[in-house]
Design an enzyme around this catalytic site. Structure first.
Site, PDB file in Angstrom:
ATOM      1  N   ARG A 105       0.855  -1.196   0.000  1.00 61.96           N
ATOM      2  CA  ARG A 105       0.000   0.000   0.000  1.00 61.96           C
ATOM      3  C   ARG A 105       0.883   1.234   0.000  1.00 61.96           C
ATOM      4  O   ARG A 105       2.085   1.135   0.264  1.00 61.96           O
ATOM      5  CB  ARG A 105      -0.946  -0.004   1.199  1.00 61.96           C
ATOM      6  CG  ARG A 105      -0.222  -0.055   2.508  1.00 61.96           C
ATOM      7  CD  ARG A 105      -1.178   0.058   3.683  1.00 61.96           C
ATOM      8  NE  ARG A 105      -0.469  -0.206   4.926  1.00 61.96           N
ATOM      9  CZ  ARG A 105      -0.996  -0.089   6.118  1.00 61.96           C
ATOM     10  NH1 ARG A 105      -2.253   0.295   6.252  1.00 61.96           N
ATOM     11  NH2 ARG A 105      -0.287  -0.336   7.195  1.00 61.96           N
ATOM     12  N   ASN A 143      -4.215   7.498   3.411  1.00 62.31           N
ATOM     13  CA  ASN A 143      -3.738   7.013   4.706  1.00 62.31           C
ATOM     14  C   ASN A 143      -2.256   7.293   4.855  1.00 62.31           C
ATOM     15  O   ASN A 143      -1.456   6.913   3.991  1.00 62.31           O
ATOM     16  CB  ASN A 143      -3.969   5.497   4.797  1.00 62.31           C
ATOM     17  CG  ASN A 143      -3.309   4.880   6.016  1.00 62.31           C
ATOM     18  OD1 ASN A 143      -3.782   5.034   7.129  1.00 62.31           O
ATOM     19  ND2 ASN A 143      -2.191   4.199   5.812  1.00 62.31           N
ATOM     20  N   GLU A 144      -1.890   7.974   5.908  1.00 64.11           N
ATOM     21  CA  GLU A 144      -0.479   8.169   6.280  1.00 64.11           C
ATOM     22  C   GLU A 144       0.429   8.376   5.068  1.00 64.11           C
ATOM     23  O   GLU A 144       1.307   7.554   4.768  1.00 64.11           O
ATOM     24  CB  GLU A 144       0.018   6.964   7.097  1.00 64.11           C
ATOM     25  CG  GLU A 144      -0.671   6.810   8.434  1.00 64.11           C
ATOM     26  CD  GLU A 144      -0.096   5.685   9.296  1.00 64.11           C
ATOM     27  OE1 GLU A 144       0.651   4.848   8.777  1.00 64.11           O
ATOM     28  OE2 GLU A 144      -0.403   5.651  10.493  1.00 64.11           O
ATOM     29  N   GLU A 300      -5.935   6.752  14.984  1.00 67.31           N
ATOM     30  CA  GLU A 300      -5.622   5.343  15.232  1.00 67.31           C
ATOM     31  C   GLU A 300      -4.745   5.251  16.466  1.00 67.31           C
ATOM     32  O   GLU A 300      -3.843   6.069  16.663  1.00 67.31           O
ATOM     33  CB  GLU A 300      -4.813   4.745  14.064  1.00 67.31           C
ATOM     34  CG  GLU A 300      -5.537   4.742  12.752  1.00 67.31           C
ATOM     35  CD  GLU A 300      -4.686   4.158  11.619  1.00 67.31           C
ATOM     36  OE1 GLU A 300      -3.570   3.680  11.880  1.00 67.31           O
ATOM     37  OE2 GLU A 300      -5.157   4.191  10.472  1.00 67.31           O
ATOM     38  N   GLU A 348      -1.591  -8.124   8.495  1.00 65.75           N
ATOM     39  CA  GLU A 348      -1.665  -7.651   9.882  1.00 65.75           C
ATOM     40  C   GLU A 348      -2.415  -8.622  10.791  1.00 65.75           C
ATOM     41  O   GLU A 348      -3.130  -8.222  11.706  1.00 65.75           O
ATOM     42  CB  GLU A 348      -2.278  -6.250   9.886  1.00 65.75           C
ATOM     43  CG  GLU A 348      -1.372  -5.282   9.144  1.00 65.75           C
ATOM     44  CD  GLU A 348      -1.941  -3.890   8.981  1.00 65.75           C
ATOM     45  OE1 GLU A 348      -2.997  -3.762   8.344  1.00 65.75           O
ATOM     46  OE2 GLU A 348      -1.341  -2.939   9.484  1.00 65.75           O
ATOM     47  N   GLN A 349      -2.198  -9.909  10.541  1.00 65.72           N
ATOM     48  CA  GLN A 349      -2.937 -10.931  11.295  1.00 65.72           C
ATOM     49  C   GLN A 349      -2.684 -10.873  12.795  1.00 65.72           C
ATOM     50  O   GLN A 349      -3.558 -11.157  13.590  1.00 65.72           O
ATOM     51  CB  GLN A 349      -2.539 -12.324  10.781  1.00 65.72           C
ATOM     52  CG  GLN A 349      -3.041 -12.604   9.389  1.00 65.72           C
ATOM     53  CD  GLN A 349      -2.308 -13.788   8.791  1.00 65.72           C
ATOM     54  OE1 GLN A 349      -1.095 -13.776   8.651  1.00 65.72           O
ATOM     55  NE2 GLN A 349      -3.043 -14.818   8.433  1.00 65.72           N
ATOM     56  N   HIS A 351      -1.921  -8.258  14.652  1.00 66.43           N
ATOM     57  CA  HIS A 351      -2.127  -6.955  15.294  1.00 66.43           C
ATOM     58  C   HIS A 351      -3.220  -7.024  16.356  1.00 66.43           C
ATOM     59  O   HIS A 351      -4.148  -7.821  16.261  1.00 66.43           O
ATOM     60  CB  HIS A 351      -2.517  -5.931  14.217  1.00 66.43           C
ATOM     61  CG  HIS A 351      -2.264  -4.512  14.617  1.00 66.43           C
ATOM     62  ND1 HIS A 351      -3.089  -3.820  15.469  1.00 66.43           N
ATOM     63  CD2 HIS A 351      -1.270  -3.656  14.284  1.00 66.43           C
ATOM     64  CE1 HIS A 351      -2.621  -2.592  15.627  1.00 66.43           C
ATOM     65  NE2 HIS A 351      -1.508  -2.470  14.914  1.00 66.43           N
TER      66      HIS A 351
END
Ligand code: GAL
Length: 661
Positions: A105, A143-144, A300, A348-349, A351
């Protein structure tokens, strides 16, 4: 705005049959807002020009039925595979010339006109559908922002940008002193991208070129942002706001410039370095509040743990609650968690999340629910309130870049230097606004600045501030560079020589610490060491010397290190010519704050608890250790509904106090 508790929800990761239970649990936790749509481009436009927005509308409707408002994230940080396959030129190119691959991303080329057009098209679809929807309260763009592209397109755009900026090659050649190393340009197309360091070539590029590149990157991101903001504003009802989630002190572009197009700033706070530490972690709140000089959203933060640090430790029980209140204490109007529920696969499993893959709450859910209850009970205390700071600490991206290009001492980290001023203040529970070097300084008692890049406007604001009776602390490396990152011909601090009553005769990167001793006019405690950097200050006739260097290298021996110039009207300029050791810096900044008449929010013994004030309410937060202290007045404690005069908190405990009438 009420105090919001939010969460990032990605309904597209799960079958719709699961959504009802998700949203029911959200409501039960006191969640008042969800952010959704972010990264969902392939679900929203599965094939080029075929839009599928109904599922998003059903998610918005379901949230609304449960009393939850929506923030829509534009999905442009994650283009679909059909897009990058059909238009590979939209992919960012790294300094070695290699394009990004699909499947990550933020890997688009921000200078790509084609990508901007594709973004505009999907955002327009969203804005048309949801712009007038009262269930949607605002928008987050992308995003960011973070990726820089070194594509052919970027090179041409940079050259065109320079042409518009300088007008003529003569002006550019002069500003960059291009006779040096035969850099002289006779055609705009000759100007390179600053790729030094890549491909194993170690010679750096021209400091003027490097600074302008960063400003160019700022402008292209601003364009990228505006491209979406404009289309949203064209369809949105006026109540819908637009923001972006920044990353604290990240310095890839000038955040002040980007924020001009936003209603307020937001940021994402994570704790890769360990437990919440007020001195380290509050500065970015104050920075983000300073972008627009108004409250921000914590868009966030981690529900317990992250997945991208060396050790992804779960926050201690109670710490997540304290983290949220720390953000509120520093001006957050919303605290949102990332994320609601993990996708079964994807990067991101591991997280933290509120809900486990089985759809049931994880342990942190209860703590966030406690926060939801607290926000519901006391949130209105903070309506329309913000902090009141008597100290402004000035910050500039251009200064950070310019110093980072030429640190001169490997350990001269400009951010660490800024933090060295922040820490003594925040330890004393003194509220600080971190503001742009170009900010209006009216109303402050103390301004701390080290404007490395100096121009007449900056100098004049500081002169006016001191003329109005303000105290100015001037740090090292002030007034060295012009806006082109060229050297000023005057000795530092250049345009501020008169105001400070000193000039810098020579500067020294220090291998070993140097001792400082108090001068005749100074208190005896003004003694310690400096490391990394020392300047030989030459005081003018009416300048008081407060500390001198002890014998060191001959040059610095007995020269002035810290000076004070008093001005009519009570104004004063304190010049700190060296990077002082922590205890000395702490004592000195504490003393100067007192001299300037700055008050702590609450007189709490050092290292007891963190306290900030918003409106009439004091938010008190304990760190890893329990906290106990006496208040100067009896108070109502709103979380427990009790009255007290002694504050006694367990580790990570929080109290919200107002004085009893
Ligand atoms: C943030 C990002 C989120 C998520 C999070 C994980 O930087 O904006 O999308 O990836 O990190 O900690």
């Amino acid at each position: 705005m009420p105090l919001h508790l939010g969460v990032a929800w990605y309904p597209e990761h799960w079958p719709e049959s699961r959504w009802i239970e998700d949203v029911r649990l959200m409501r039960e936790a006191g969640i008042t807002v969800v952010r959704l749509g972010e990264f969902a481009w392939s679900s929203l436009e599965p094939e080029e020009g075929e839009f599928a927005l109904d599922w998003l509308e059903r998610a918005v409707a379901l949230a609304a039925e449960h009393g939850i408002a929506c923030v829509l994230g534009t999905p442009t940080a994650a283009p679909p595979a059909w897009l990058t396959q059909r238009y590979p030129d939209v992919l960012a190119v790294n300094p070695d010339g290699r394009p990004a691959t699909h499947g990550t991303r933020c890997h688009y080329d921000v200078t790509s006109e084609r990508y901007l057009a594709l973004c505009r098209r999907i955002v327009e679809q969203l804005a048309r559908r949801f712009g007038r929807d009262p269930r949607v309260i605002g928008w987050q763009i992308d995003n960011e922002f973070n990726t820089v592209s070194y594509s052919e397109n970027a090179r041409r755009a940079f050259q065109a940008w320079l042409r518009a900026h300088y007008g003529s090659l003569d002006a550019l050649n002069q500003a960059w002193a291009t006779a040096y190393w035969s850099q002289h340009y006779t055609d705009w197309s000759q100007i390179p991208l600053p790729l030094s360091g890549a491909h194993g070539f170690n010679q750096p590029h021209n400091p003027g070129l490097r600074l302008k590149w960063r400003q160019f990157v700022t402008d292209v991101y601003r364009r990228f942002l505006r491209n979406q903001v404009e289309v949203i504003r064209a369809y949105a009802r006026p109540e819908q706001w637009v923001t972006h989630n920044f990353m604290g002190f990240f310095d890839g572009f000038d955040h002040y410039a980007l924020c001009e197009d936003l209603d307020f700033a937001a940021w994402d706070q994570y704790f890769p370095e360990g437990p919440l530490c007020f001195e380290r972690d509050c500065a970015a709140h104050d920075l983000t509040r300073g972008f627009k000089r108004r409250n921000f959203w914590l868009m966030e933060t981690q529900p317990g743990s992250i997945n991208w640090s060396d050790v992804n430790q779960v926050q201690a029980k109670g710490e997540t609650f304290a983290v949220a209140w720390t953000a509120v204490a520093h001006g957050a109007d919303a605290v949102c968690y990332w994320q609601w529920r993990n996708a079964l696969n994807g990067q991101e499993q591991y997280h933290g999340s509120l809900i486990a893959p089985d759809g049931k709450p994880r342990p942190i859910y209860e703590e966030i629910k406690r926060l939801g209850e607290a926000f519901r009970r006391v949130g209105t205390l903070f309506d329309g309130t913000t902090l009141h700071a008597e100290v402004a600490l000035l910050h500039s991206y251009a200064d950070r870049w310019a110093i980072d290009f030429q640190r001169h001492h490997a350990r001269f980290d400009p951010l660490a230097y800024l933090r060295a001023f922040y820490t003594p203040l925040i330890r004393r529970n003194i509220a600080v606004d971190i503001l742009s070097t170009h900010a209006d300084l009216q109303g402050y008692k103390l301004v701390i600045a080290a404007p490395h890049i100096m121009d007449e406007a900056i100098a004049q604001r500081l002169r006016d501030f001191v003329a109005g009776g303000g105290h100015l602390v001037l740090g090292v490396r002030s007034g060295v560079k012009t806006r082109d990152n060229a050297l000023w011909q005057q000795r530092p601090p250049a345009l501020l020589q008169d105001l400070a009553g000193v000039h810098v005769e020579e500067y020294f990167a220090l291998r070993e610490p140097i001792a400082l001793v108090p001068a005749e006019a100074a208190p005896a405690w003004l003694r310690g060491t400096a490391s990394i950097w020392a300047e030989w200050l030459v005081p003018g006739a009416n300048t008081i010397v407060l500390a001198r260097y002890a014998p060191y290298n001959g040059w610095l021996d007995a020269q002035a290190a810290i000076t004070l110039k008093r001005h009519p009207n009570g104004g004063a300029v304190w010049t700190l010519g060296a990077w002082l050791d922590e205890p000395l810096h702490d004592a000195l900044i504490g003393w100067i704050a007192e001299q300037a008449g700055v008050q702590p929010v609450l007189p709490v013994p050092l290292e007891t608890a963190h306290v900030m004030r918003r409106g009439s309410a004091y938010i008190v937060i304990a760190g890893e250790k329990p906290a106990r202290f006496e208040l100067p007045w009896r108070a109502r404690e709103h979380l427990s509904g009790t009255t007290l005069q002694t504050v006694a908190l367990p580790p990570w405990g929080v109290a919200v106090l107002t004085p009893e009438p």
